[in-house]
Design a protein around this motif. Sequence first.
Motif, PDB file in Angstrom:
ATOM      1  N   VAL A  67      51.871 104.775  -9.716  1.00  0.00           N
ATOM      2  CA  VAL A  67      52.351 103.865 -10.568  1.00  0.00           C
ATOM      3  C   VAL A  67      52.248 104.135 -12.098  1.00  0.00           C
ATOM      4  O   VAL A  67      53.016 104.167 -12.942  1.00  0.00           O
ATOM      5  CB  VAL A  67      51.547 102.459 -10.477  1.00  0.00           C
ATOM      6  CG1 VAL A  67      51.677 101.347 -11.596  1.00  0.00           C
ATOM      7  CG2 VAL A  67      51.928 101.714  -9.061  1.00  0.00           C
ATOM      8  N   TYR A  68      51.078 104.761 -12.665  1.00  0.00           N
ATOM      9  CA  TYR A  68      50.692 105.337 -13.628  1.00  0.00           C
ATOM     10  C   TYR A  68      51.586 106.706 -14.280  1.00  0.00           C
ATOM     11  O   TYR A  68      52.374 106.309 -15.281  1.00  0.00           O
ATOM     12  CB  TYR A  68      49.407 105.908 -13.864  1.00  0.00           C
ATOM     13  CG  TYR A  68      48.869 106.460 -15.096  1.00  0.00           C
ATOM     14  CD1 TYR A  68      48.674 105.715 -16.322  1.00  0.00           C
ATOM     15  CD2 TYR A  68      49.225 108.066 -15.471  1.00  0.00           C
ATOM     16  CE1 TYR A  68      48.354 106.387 -17.581  1.00  0.00           C
ATOM     17  CE2 TYR A  68      48.917 108.505 -16.570  1.00  0.00           C
ATOM     18  CZ  TYR A  68      48.558 107.848 -17.601  1.00  0.00           C
ATOM     19  OH  TYR A  68      48.327 108.271 -18.902  1.00  0.00           O
ATOM     20  N   GLY A 112      59.229 104.145 -17.297  1.00  0.00           N
ATOM     21  CA  GLY A 112      58.963 103.130 -17.814  1.00  0.00           C
ATOM     22  C   GLY A 112      58.708 101.932 -16.553  1.00  0.00           C
ATOM     23  O   GLY A 112      59.085 102.027 -15.426  1.00  0.00           O
ATOM     24  N   PRO A 113      58.338 100.618 -16.954  1.00  0.00           N
ATOM     25  CA  PRO A 113      57.854  99.634 -16.060  1.00  0.00           C
ATOM     26  C   PRO A 113      58.846  99.238 -15.267  1.00  0.00           C
ATOM     27  O   PRO A 113      58.629  98.674 -14.076  1.00  0.00           O
ATOM     28  CB  PRO A 113      57.135  98.655 -17.044  1.00  0.00           C
ATOM     29  CG  PRO A 113      57.773  98.954 -18.427  1.00  0.00           C
ATOM     30  CD  PRO A 113      58.014 100.295 -18.467  1.00  0.00           C
ATOM     31  N   ALA A 139      49.953 111.877 -23.131  1.00  0.00           N
ATOM     32  CA  ALA A 139      50.702 111.448 -22.316  1.00  0.00           C
ATOM     33  C   ALA A 139      50.064 110.980 -21.145  1.00  0.00           C
ATOM     34  O   ALA A 139      50.679 110.146 -20.148  1.00  0.00           O
ATOM     35  CB  ALA A 139      51.931 112.281 -21.914  1.00  0.00           C
ATOM     36  N   TYR A 140      48.828 111.599 -20.834  1.00  0.00           N
ATOM     37  CA  TYR A 140      48.245 111.314 -19.599  1.00  0.00           C
ATOM     38  C   TYR A 140      46.618 110.718 -19.437  1.00  0.00           C
ATOM     39  O   TYR A 140      45.964 110.942 -18.745  1.00  0.00           O
ATOM     40  CB  TYR A 140      48.325 112.570 -18.559  1.00  0.00           C
ATOM     41  CG  TYR A 140      49.600 113.032 -18.148  1.00  0.00           C
ATOM     42  CD1 TYR A 140      50.241 112.407 -17.062  1.00  0.00           C
ATOM     43  CD2 TYR A 140      50.250 114.056 -18.948  1.00  0.00           C
ATOM     44  CE1 TYR A 140      51.451 112.686 -16.808  1.00  0.00           C
ATOM     45  CE2 TYR A 140      51.394 114.476 -18.459  1.00  0.00           C
ATOM     46  CZ  TYR A 140      52.158 113.885 -17.408  1.00  0.00           C
ATOM     47  OH  TYR A 140      53.624 114.355 -17.101  1.00  0.00           O
ATOM     48  N   ALA A 141      46.460 110.241 -20.940  1.00  0.00           N
ATOM     49  CA  ALA A 141      44.982 109.969 -21.213  1.00  0.00           C
ATOM     50  C   ALA A 141      44.668 108.967 -20.224  1.00  0.00           C
ATOM     51  O   ALA A 141      43.365 108.851 -19.965  1.00  0.00           O
ATOM     52  CB  ALA A 141      44.906 109.576 -22.423  1.00  0.00           C
ATOM     53  N   GLY A 142      45.418 107.946 -19.656  1.00  0.00           N
ATOM     54  CA  GLY A 142      44.865 106.979 -18.581  1.00  0.00           C
ATOM     55  C   GLY A 142      44.852 107.235 -17.329  1.00  0.00           C
ATOM     56  O   GLY A 142      44.627 106.471 -16.439  1.00  0.00           O
ATOM     57  N   GLU A 185      41.584 106.323 -15.375  1.00  0.00           N
ATOM     58  CA  GLU A 185      41.333 104.903 -14.907  1.00  0.00           C
ATOM     59  C   GLU A 185      42.184 104.381 -13.749  1.00  0.00           C
ATOM     60  O   GLU A 185      41.986 103.710 -13.221  1.00  0.00           O
ATOM     61  CB  GLU A 185      41.582 104.158 -16.111  1.00  0.00           C
ATOM     62  CG  GLU A 185      41.427 102.884 -16.186  1.00  0.00           C
ATOM     63  CD  GLU A 185      41.632 101.955 -17.519  1.00  0.00           C
ATOM     64  OE1 GLU A 185      41.712 100.678 -17.487  1.00  0.00           O
ATOM     65  OE2 GLU A 185      42.030 102.464 -18.660  1.00  0.00           O
ATOM     66  N   ALA A 186      43.614 104.988 -13.971  1.00  0.00           N
ATOM     67  CA  ALA A 186      44.459 104.549 -13.098  1.00  0.00           C
ATOM     68  C   ALA A 186      44.020 105.035 -11.690  1.00  0.00           C
ATOM     69  O   ALA A 186      44.030 104.140 -10.741  1.00  0.00           O
ATOM     70  CB  ALA A 186      45.834 105.163 -13.321  1.00  0.00           C
TER      71      ALA A 186
END
Length: 265
Positions: free
Chosen positions: A151-152, A159-160, A223-226, A229-230
């Motif tokens: 999903v991330y 985009g969502p 671009a991939y910092a999260g 957490e994901a």
Amino acid sequence: MSSSLVEYQSENHIATITLNDPKSLNAFSTPLKKSVLTALEQADADDDVRVIVLQGAGGNFSSGGDIKEMLSEGIDKTVISNKIKGMVEGAGEVSLKLRHIHKPIIAKLEGAVAGAGMNLALTCDFRITADNAKFVQAFVHIGLVPDAGGVYLLNQLVGPAKTTELVMLGDKISAQDMAELNLVNQVVAPAELDDAVAKLASRLSDLPAQALSSMKHMLNTHAYAGLNEALDMEVHQQARLAKTDDFIEGVTAFIEKRKPVYIGR
């Protein structure tokens, strides 16, 4: 390094890592994941390697998570939940490794590119695909959420709105559709796939390695910092969903090759 499940070759500054379990369409079993991590660590540590190619044997990239492994200890919900938790954590480790290696990584794609296999391909820096490849976020069909950063990664790339469509409906996506979504860099005929990947790998290997490393580091930061957490969220959600009746029905129907009947709990 090579094992029965993963082959490793290095030549002309290019390391090629091959998922080698064609009977399962290179499903990401726990042993295969461990072997992939070992191969990635070897390529990362080898200063002679400037580019990594990740591919599958037998005409398929990967069918995704190993459903037989999920059910290997029976259908007790707690047991399955713990089993899947470990499997999802393992897929996440591979995703993080693919990003944390500051060398360009090319996913060479053909045949089945499903579930975790699709998401690990999305984690790579480049994707070249044969026009016979079929991509699918298959998780919804067995009552789970995407793992390996699905999903991330999709949200970052398309985009969502499109991510919602891809993961909730779980439709198969052609190589050409992937190209139109800018999710692959190049689509070629199967007979041209080897040459196309070799050409890109050679081109990258001739470029300044330190500059490419810094670029990947910057992309990871912006671009991939999260991603971490994901991946943690995936482990929590997948372990919870593995205890649902709908998951049990989904995997049972898959094994029995019938249409599942979900009851919403």
